[in-house]
Scaffold this motif. Structure first.
Motif, PDB file in Angstrom:
ATOM      1  N   THR A   1       0.852  -1.183   0.000  1.00 22.02           N
ATOM      2  CA  THR A   1       0.000   0.000   0.000  1.00 22.02           C
ATOM      3  C   THR A   1       0.887   1.232   0.000  1.00 22.02           C
ATOM      4  O   THR A   1       1.829   1.325   0.773  1.00 22.02           O
ATOM      5  CB  THR A   1      -0.917   0.016   1.223  1.00 22.02           C
ATOM      6  OG1 THR A   1      -1.696  -1.173   1.207  1.00 22.02           O
ATOM      7  CG2 THR A   1      -1.795   1.243   1.221  1.00 22.02           C
ATOM      8  N   CYS A 119     -17.388   0.533   3.976  1.00 20.23           N
ATOM      9  CA  CYS A 119     -16.043   0.010   4.257  1.00 20.23           C
ATOM     10  C   CYS A 119     -15.356   0.768   5.381  1.00 20.23           C
ATOM     11  O   CYS A 119     -14.161   1.070   5.302  1.00 20.23           O
ATOM     12  CB  CYS A 119     -15.177   0.028   3.004  1.00 20.23           C
ATOM     13  SG  CYS A 119     -15.834  -0.894   1.623  1.00 20.23           S
ATOM     14  N   GLY A 123     -12.146  -5.291   6.145  1.00 26.75           N
ATOM     15  CA  GLY A 123     -12.256  -5.478   4.706  1.00 26.75           C
ATOM     16  C   GLY A 123     -13.698  -5.419   4.233  1.00 26.75           C
ATOM     17  O   GLY A 123     -14.633  -5.634   4.988  1.00 26.75           O
ATOM     18  N   CYS A 124     -13.842  -5.112   3.017  1.00 28.04           N
ATOM     19  CA  CYS A 124     -15.147  -5.162   2.373  1.00 28.04           C
ATOM     20  C   CYS A 124     -14.894  -5.477   0.913  1.00 28.04           C
ATOM     21  O   CYS A 124     -13.791  -5.315   0.418  1.00 28.04           O
ATOM     22  CB  CYS A 124     -15.920  -3.864   2.542  1.00 28.04           C
ATOM     23  SG  CYS A 124     -15.237  -2.487   1.645  1.00 28.04           S
ATOM     24  N   TYR A 141     -13.259   4.016  -9.655  1.00 23.91           N
ATOM     25  CA  TYR A 141     -13.502   3.464  -8.323  1.00 23.91           C
ATOM     26  C   TYR A 141     -14.995   3.269  -8.154  1.00 23.91           C
ATOM     27  O   TYR A 141     -15.783   4.181  -8.392  1.00 23.91           O
ATOM     28  CB  TYR A 141     -13.051   4.447  -7.243  1.00 23.91           C
ATOM     29  CG  TYR A 141     -11.676   4.206  -6.719  1.00 23.91           C
ATOM     30  CD1 TYR A 141     -11.478   3.447  -5.568  1.00 23.91           C
ATOM     31  CD2 TYR A 141     -10.571   4.742  -7.343  1.00 23.91           C
ATOM     32  CE1 TYR A 141     -10.205   3.235  -5.063  1.00 23.91           C
ATOM     33  CE2 TYR A 141      -9.297   4.543  -6.852  1.00 23.91           C
ATOM     34  CZ  TYR A 141      -9.122   3.785  -5.713  1.00 23.91           C
ATOM     35  OH  TYR A 141      -7.861   3.578  -5.229  1.00 23.91           O
ATOM     36  N   LYS A 145     -12.481   0.181  -1.489  1.00 17.81           N
ATOM     37  CA  LYS A 145     -11.329  -0.726  -1.577  1.00 17.81           C
ATOM     38  C   LYS A 145     -11.051  -1.200  -2.999  1.00 17.81           C
ATOM     39  O   LYS A 145     -10.404  -2.208  -3.202  1.00 17.81           O
ATOM     40  CB  LYS A 145     -11.568  -1.945  -0.670  1.00 17.81           C
ATOM     41  CG  LYS A 145     -11.890  -1.620   0.766  1.00 17.81           C
ATOM     42  CD  LYS A 145     -10.702  -1.124   1.515  1.00 17.81           C
ATOM     43  CE  LYS A 145     -11.094  -0.925   2.982  1.00 17.81           C
ATOM     44  NZ  LYS A 145     -10.063  -0.317   3.754  1.00 17.81           N
ATOM     45  N   ASP A 146     -11.470  -0.449  -3.981  1.00 15.51           N
ATOM     46  CA  ASP A 146     -11.371  -0.836  -5.388  1.00 15.51           C
ATOM     47  C   ASP A 146     -10.059  -0.364  -6.030  1.00 15.51           C
ATOM     48  O   ASP A 146     -10.023  -0.007  -7.198  1.00 15.51           O
ATOM     49  CB  ASP A 146     -12.585  -0.245  -6.132  1.00 15.51           C
ATOM     50  CG  ASP A 146     -12.802  -0.823  -7.518  1.00 15.51           C
ATOM     51  OD1 ASP A 146     -12.198  -1.857  -7.838  1.00 15.51           O
ATOM     52  OD2 ASP A 146     -13.595  -0.233  -8.265  1.00 15.51           O
ATOM     53  N   ASP A 147      -8.962  -0.377  -5.276  1.00 14.19           N
ATOM     54  CA  ASP A 147      -7.689   0.180  -5.736  1.00 14.19           C
ATOM     55  C   ASP A 147      -7.087  -0.514  -6.956  1.00 14.19           C
ATOM     56  O   ASP A 147      -6.615   0.143  -7.873  1.00 14.19           O
ATOM     57  CB  ASP A 147      -6.639   0.135  -4.611  1.00 14.19           C
ATOM     58  CG  ASP A 147      -7.007   0.974  -3.429  1.00 14.19           C
ATOM     59  OD1 ASP A 147      -7.451   2.110  -3.621  1.00 14.19           O
ATOM     60  OD2 ASP A 147      -6.857   0.496  -2.290  1.00 14.19           O
TER      61      ASP A 147
END
Length: 166
Positions: A1, A119, A123-124, A141, A145-147
């Motif tokens: 990250t 989120c 986690g989600c 996005y 959490k759609d990185d």
């Protein structure tokens, strides 16, 4: 990250009316009744987000629908990089009834305010609603959490053009 510093955004506001002092209101993307927006506007709004000259001298760019959608957008490099991103689907016209808002399509977190959609802890994953956005705008996005499929890089020093309603 990678921690991104100096992350900046641009949002589209629609249905606006302001007086000579910059006070007023927008139907989507309203910034607390001020023309000079200094924070995220109220949902729904399509966001162009960017952090320039960051980790390993890279620019990080994305289009975010995490706050919903109000206008289509292109986010394209004009030099130094060949990968542009866009979200030009008719999301407002196809918006699920539960997410419809005047002038836009809300993100499910705004409507339901649950961890499944927001989120806020742990986690989600994608939901049926985030998949609605992702299927129409694969580069954008669709949930917080759609990185992996939504953040793009270009070399630092790249120039960009953000076009609302291309």
């Amino acid at each position: 990250t990678v921690a991104l510093l100096d992350f900046v955004f641009r949002l589209a506001c629609t249905g606006c009316s302001f007086d000579g002092n910059g006070n007023g209101h927008c139907q989507t993307g309203d910034c607390g009744g001020k023309l000079a927006c200094t924070a995220y506007g109220s949902p729904p709004n399509t966001l162009a987000e960017f952090a320039l000259n960051q980790y390993q001298n890279l620019d990080f760019i994305d289009i975010s629908l995490v706050d919903g959608f109000n206008v289509p957008m292109d986010f394209n490099p004009t030099s130094g990089c060949s990968r542009g991103i866009r979200c030009t689907a008719d999301i407002v016209g196809q918006c699920p009834n539960m997410l419809k808002a005047p002038g836009g399509c809300n993100n499910p977190c705004t409507v339901f305010k649950t961890n499944e959609y927001c989120c806020n802890s742990g986690g989600c994953g994608p939901t049926n609603y985030s998949k609605f956005f992702k299927n129409r705008c694969p580069d954008a996005y669709s949930y917080p959490k759609d990185d992996q499929t939504s953040t793009f890089t270009c070399p630092g020093g790249t120039n960009y053009k953000v076009i609302f309603c291309p």
